[in-house]
Design a protein around this motif. Structure first.
Motif, PDB file in Angstrom:
ATOM      1  N   SER A 265      33.020  49.404  47.415  1.00 44.20           N
ATOM      2  CA  SER A 265      32.821  48.049  46.894  1.00 44.20           C
ATOM      3  C   SER A 265      33.461  46.984  47.771  1.00 44.20           C
TER       4      SER A 265
ATOM      5  N   HIS B  23      31.334  44.768  49.384  1.00 44.63           N
ATOM      6  CA  HIS B  23      30.789  43.872  48.382  1.00 44.63           C
ATOM      7  C   HIS B  23      31.752  42.725  48.119  1.00 44.63           C
ATOM      8  N   GLU B  24      33.045  43.108  47.944  1.00 43.38           N
ATOM      9  CA  GLU B  24      34.045  42.110  47.588  1.00 43.38           C
ATOM     10  C   GLU B  24      34.446  41.237  48.779  1.00 43.38           C
TER      11      GLU B  24
ATOM     12  N   GLN C 239      38.589  38.719  40.516  1.00 43.32           N
ATOM     13  CA  GLN C 239      37.561  39.610  41.065  1.00 43.32           C
ATOM     14  C   GLN C 239      36.422  39.765  40.064  1.00 43.32           C
TER      15      GLN C 239
ATOM     16  N   ASN D 295      32.682  38.326  40.597  1.00 39.97           N
ATOM     17  CA  ASN D 295      31.574  39.289  40.521  1.00 39.97           C
ATOM     18  C   ASN D 295      30.474  38.825  39.578  1.00 39.97           C
TER      19      ASN D 295
ATOM     20  N   GLY E 154      29.758  46.525  41.211  1.00 40.80           N
ATOM     21  CA  GLY E 154      30.380  45.333  40.637  1.00 40.80           C
ATOM     22  C   GLY E 154      30.690  45.457  39.160  1.00 40.80           C
TER      23      GLY E 154
ATOM     24  N   CYS F 280      34.254  45.748  37.160  1.00 39.56           N
ATOM     25  CA  CYS F 280      34.618  44.707  36.196  1.00 39.56           C
ATOM     26  C   CYS F 280      35.013  45.334  34.862  1.00 39.56           C
TER      27      CYS F 280
END
Ligand code: ADP
Length: 693
Positions: free
Chosen positions: A479, A482-483, A591, A595, A659, A663
């Motif tokens: 991820s 992604h982050e 975060q 997201n 994501g 979360c």
């Protein structure tokens, strides 16, 4: 003339004495009295019957002495005597002890030389006694008949004369060792059985042996009821008969007429009267029921023993009789609260242990205590088997006994014979029966392996958690792009914008400062994300801080300002409870929000610019706070709803599907919830977190 040759030679008194000594030999009571009724002599039997020493009382009238009565009067019968010279009849008399007697008498009148009546010789018998004897005989024979017929026992009257003849022949043939002969000559026993003829049997015999009737048995022999394996007893019975032993009784097996064997108590006797008749009496009691219950008892005892030994649980049979002596002593002393008493007198605990003796153990108990065999434990007291840790359980058990409380079970500790501790699950349920016998059954399960397994499991859990974190790290790594992508592309965008600005001859310094600040903030965020990811993977506790949800949302939005603008998304905010705060790790929650916002922007890329509105709300809901991220996209199709939060679920060509899973994990780790719903004009994601108290 007298026909008696002695009479002329001796005088009258002498005659009487001679007669008297002769009469003493007669078993019947005899009295001689003169014509006046005065006793001249009474023999021993008469003295015994009437209880009077009649010979010593000179001239005592027998009728007065014995209160003699006759229904017709004594003078009448005496007249008859004189007339006939003899009289027989019944008289009532009273003995010296005052007992009324009914006697039968034969009077004979004796005459003198002058031909005149001289004296009377009386022979009597005690009629009442005779009647009593006759009654007893009648009762006895009735009883015998009753017993013979009605007893639960089978009775046989057997004719043994044929067997006797066989013995006679045997003797004549020179056999002397009958015992040896009878036990070895099967043919002899078989013939003897055939020669033992049934004279009579009772009804019980008919029932017990399954015969048709008594008549069907009478006249037959006993061969059918004596099975081969019981012939030894028959031989013994014959030997007893030869030795004239009065009776023989033994347990044996007999057979019913249908051939089924049964356990019998066999008794044979040779009643005195029967000897002459050549018959014997045999009694048989069916003890198969008793045998069966004995066998059942043995079986259940065996089953119990087997169970006791086979149980995987360690079992101790304790002898608590001495312990009860201590209890009784304490009760006499008035001790009610034993626990309190033991606290003040700890020596009593030792005493109680020394008074509790191991009576029996099973193999599992031998193994549990690390003993070589049961004998290492049996006979010793439980002292030394309780570790200091287990003492609490021992006291509880003692208290249980003292107060007649029901049993209990708990985990405790015992000591093996080598002194090493062993964790056990102890249980005992004192049954009143065993308690009354001063016995107690204790069950022990060795749980040391379980305890070890539990701590191993705890270790495993720790390392599992570590591995989970490592797995998560894998996910996190996946991820990260992604982050990090988002701040990196933001940095690139800001960097490029700054550079373009610097190329211009005149540039707005303030704008450049803002661009630089944004670059620094995005770079810090990227660094934070990496740091967070690392700390999650190493299992470090998150740094929690109490932040207001509004500030949390504002901080998060700063990171997506660029995306919002670039995608022409209009932002609407509604922070209802400005002070609503939550104890969280701000970086992790940022975060989450970033997201959710990025997802919303991406979703709204599909719709015209005019429709692109992102609504951010915060509010307090009870003792929780809620953050809502609402878009105007197409919402979540029903078929995706169940899988939305699954790792790697994505509908995007470049998506990772990490994501929402991350979360959800972050929110739940904070004790919150992440939910979603379709609003009709898009999707709404709601983060609920515990409020700060
Ligand atoms: P990714 O964004 O990499 O696909 P996510 O776990 O963030 O992974 O999202 C998973 C999927 O959930 C997305 O591919 C999309 O289908 C759906 N989804 C997420 N947010 C929204 C939204 N706001 N509206 C509609 N669908 C959404």
């Amino acid at each position: 003339m007298s026909i008696d040759p002695l009479v002329p030679a001796i005088a009258q008194p002498t005659r009487i004495r001679v007669l008297a000594s002769a009469l003493d030999t007669v078993p019947d009571p005899m009295i001689v009295f003169d014509m006046e009724g005065a006793t001249l002599f009474a023999n021993k039997s008469a003295i015994a019957l009437y209880g009077h020493a009649m010979n010593g009382v000179e001239g005592e009238r027998v009728d007065n002495l014995l209160a003699t009565r006759h229904p017709h009067g004594l003078s009448t019968i005496k007249r008859l005597l004189l007339a006939a010279g003899a009289w027989s009849g019944e008289l009532y008399r009273r003995s010296a002890a005052g007992v009324e007697l009914k006697v039968g008498v034969d009077w004979t009148l004796h005459y003198g030389d002058d031909g005149m009546p001289c004296f009377v010789v009386e022979r009597s018998c005690d009629l009442a006694r005779n009647e009593e004897i006759a009654e007893q005989v009648r009762i006895a024979s009735h009883r015998y008949e009753n017993i013979f017929q009605a007893m639960a026992a089978s009775f046989w009257e057997l004719d043994f004369s044929g067997v006797r003849r066989m013995f006679g022949e045997l003797m004549q043939s020179g056999v002397t060792d009958f015992a040896h002969h009878l036990h070895h000559d099967d043919a002899f026993i078989e013939t003897a059985l055939r020669n033992t003829i049934v004279l009579d049997v009772n009804e019980k015999t008919v029932e017990m042996f399954g015969a048709e009737s008594r008549e069907a048995m009478i006249g037959g022999n006993v061969e059918a009821v004596w099975p081969r394996q019981s012939r030894g007893l028959f031989a013994d019975a014959l030997l007893y008969a030869i030795r004239r032993e009065p009776r023989l009784s033994a347990e044996t097996i007999l057979t019913r007429l249908d051939g089924t064997p049964f356990n019998a108590l066999f008794t044979v006797c040779w009643p005195p009267g029967h000897e002459g008749k050549g018959s014997v009496l045999v009694g048989v009691i069916d003890i198969s029921d008793r045998k069966r219950s004995e066998a059942e008892l043995v079986a259940s005892e065996t089953r119990y023993r087997e169970l006791f030994q086979a149980m995987s649980m360690g079992l101790l049979h304790l002898d608590t009789r001495r312990l009860w002596q201590i209890f009784n002593r304490l009760k006499q002393e008035g001790v009610v609260d034993l626990r309190a008493h033991l606290e003040i007198n700890p020596h009593l605990i030792q005493e109680a242990m020394e008074a509790t003796v191991i009576a029996e153990v099973n193999t599992a108990a031998v193994a549990l205590y690390g003993a070589a065999s049961a004998s290492d434990l049996v006979g010793r007291t439980v002292k030394g088997l309780w570790s200091p840790k287990g003492m609490r359980t021992f006291i509880r058990a003692v208290e249980c006994g003292y107060n007649f409380l029901p049993g209990f079970e708990e985990e405790t500790e015992q000591l093996r014979l080598d002194g090493t501790p062993v964790a056990v699950h102890l249980s005992f349920n004192p049954s009143p029966t065993l308690r009354a016998q001063g016995r107690l059954l204790v069950g022990l399960i060795d749980i040391s392996e379980r305890v070890a397994a539990e701590s191993a499991l705890a270790e495993l859990k720790k390392s599992f958690a570590h591995h989970t974190r490592l797995a998560l790290l894998g996910e996190m790594t996946a991820s990260i792009s992604h982050e990090i992508n988002q701040p990196l592309s933001a940095i690139m965008t800001y960097g490029a914008a700054g550079r373009r600005m610097l190329e211009r001859p005149a540039f707005d310094k303030d704008k450049l400062v803002v661009i630089q600040d944004n670059i620094i903030a995005d770079a810090r965020r990227a660094a934070d994300v990496i740091a967070r990811t690392r700390s999650m993977a190493t299992g470090k506790q998150a740094d929690k801080a109490i932040v207001t949800v509004a500030s949390l949302v504002e901080a998060s939005l700063r990171f997506v300002e660029h995306e919002l603008k670039a995608n022409s998304v209009r932002l609407e905010t509604a922070f209802a409870d400005a002070n609503a705060a939550t104890p969280i790790d701000p970086v992790q929650l940022q975060q989450v929000i970033v997201n959710l916002v990025v997802n919303a922007i991406q979703e709204m890329q599909k719709v015209p610019h005019a429709r692109r509105v992102l609504t951010m709300r915060t509010q307090a809901v009870g003792d929780h706070v809620a953050i809502e991220v609402e878009d105007r996209g197409f919402g979540i199709p029903a078929e995706h709803q169940a899988r939305l939060f699954d790792t790697f679920f994505t509908t995007k060509t470049t998506g990772l599907g990490m994501g929402l899973a991350i979360c959800k994990q972050i929110v739940e780790a904070h004790g919150g919830k992440l939910t979603t719903e379709n609003t009709g004009s898009g999707a709404l994601f709601r983060v609920t977190l515990p409020g700060a108290i």
